[in-house]
Scaffold this motif. Sequence first.
Motif, short mmCIF file in Angstrom:
data_model
loop_
_atom_site.label_atom_id
_atom_site.label_comp_id
_atom_site.label_asym_id
_atom_site.label_seq_id
_atom_site.Cartn_x
_atom_site.Cartn_y
_atom_site.Cartn_z
N PHE A 63 0.81 -1.21 0.00
CA PHE A 63 0.00 0.00 0.00
C PHE A 63 0.86 1.27 0.00
O PHE A 63 0.52 2.25 -0.65
N ARG A 113 -7.76 -0.50 -2.12
CA ARG A 113 -8.40 -0.17 -0.86
C ARG A 113 -9.76 -0.85 -0.75
O ARG A 113 -10.10 -1.42 0.29
N ASN A 114 -10.54 -0.82 -1.82
CA ASN A 114 -11.87 -1.45 -1.80
C ASN A 114 -11.77 -2.95 -1.56
O ASN A 114 -12.55 -3.52 -0.79
#
Length: 128
Positions: A63, A113-114
């Motif tokens: 991330f 992220r989803n």
Amino acid sequence: MDLVWPGFAFRDSEIPGYYTPFQEEFIMEFTPIRPIEPLWTPAASQTGTQAQDPAQSLFASVFQSAIQNVRDTNAVQVDLEYQLATGQLDNPADLTLATSKATNAAILLMEMRNKAMDAYNELMRISL
């Protein structure tokens, strides 16, 4: 070395541009193959009460690299927009490519992220 064709006989020196393959020394450069490196290092020398989980650090690094990619591509896009506005940009297609890269990087980050949030919600729904 003599070359003989039907009706002709030549010596190497008589044919312009002809050389035997072993007249020149060929040196081939190569880079050695590096060994496979581990994805994370052992948490032997960490300070604190908890040792860092390798999967957690890998998850965080993925991330962090995606966020940094969004920042970098956005900075390039803003710089090219400035160059276009001031008349310094020679090739407007560069701005189009930079805009597409920045947009795709942001979309990828949002999708990551989803998916992470969906996975977290699925884990929270599991009853033990």
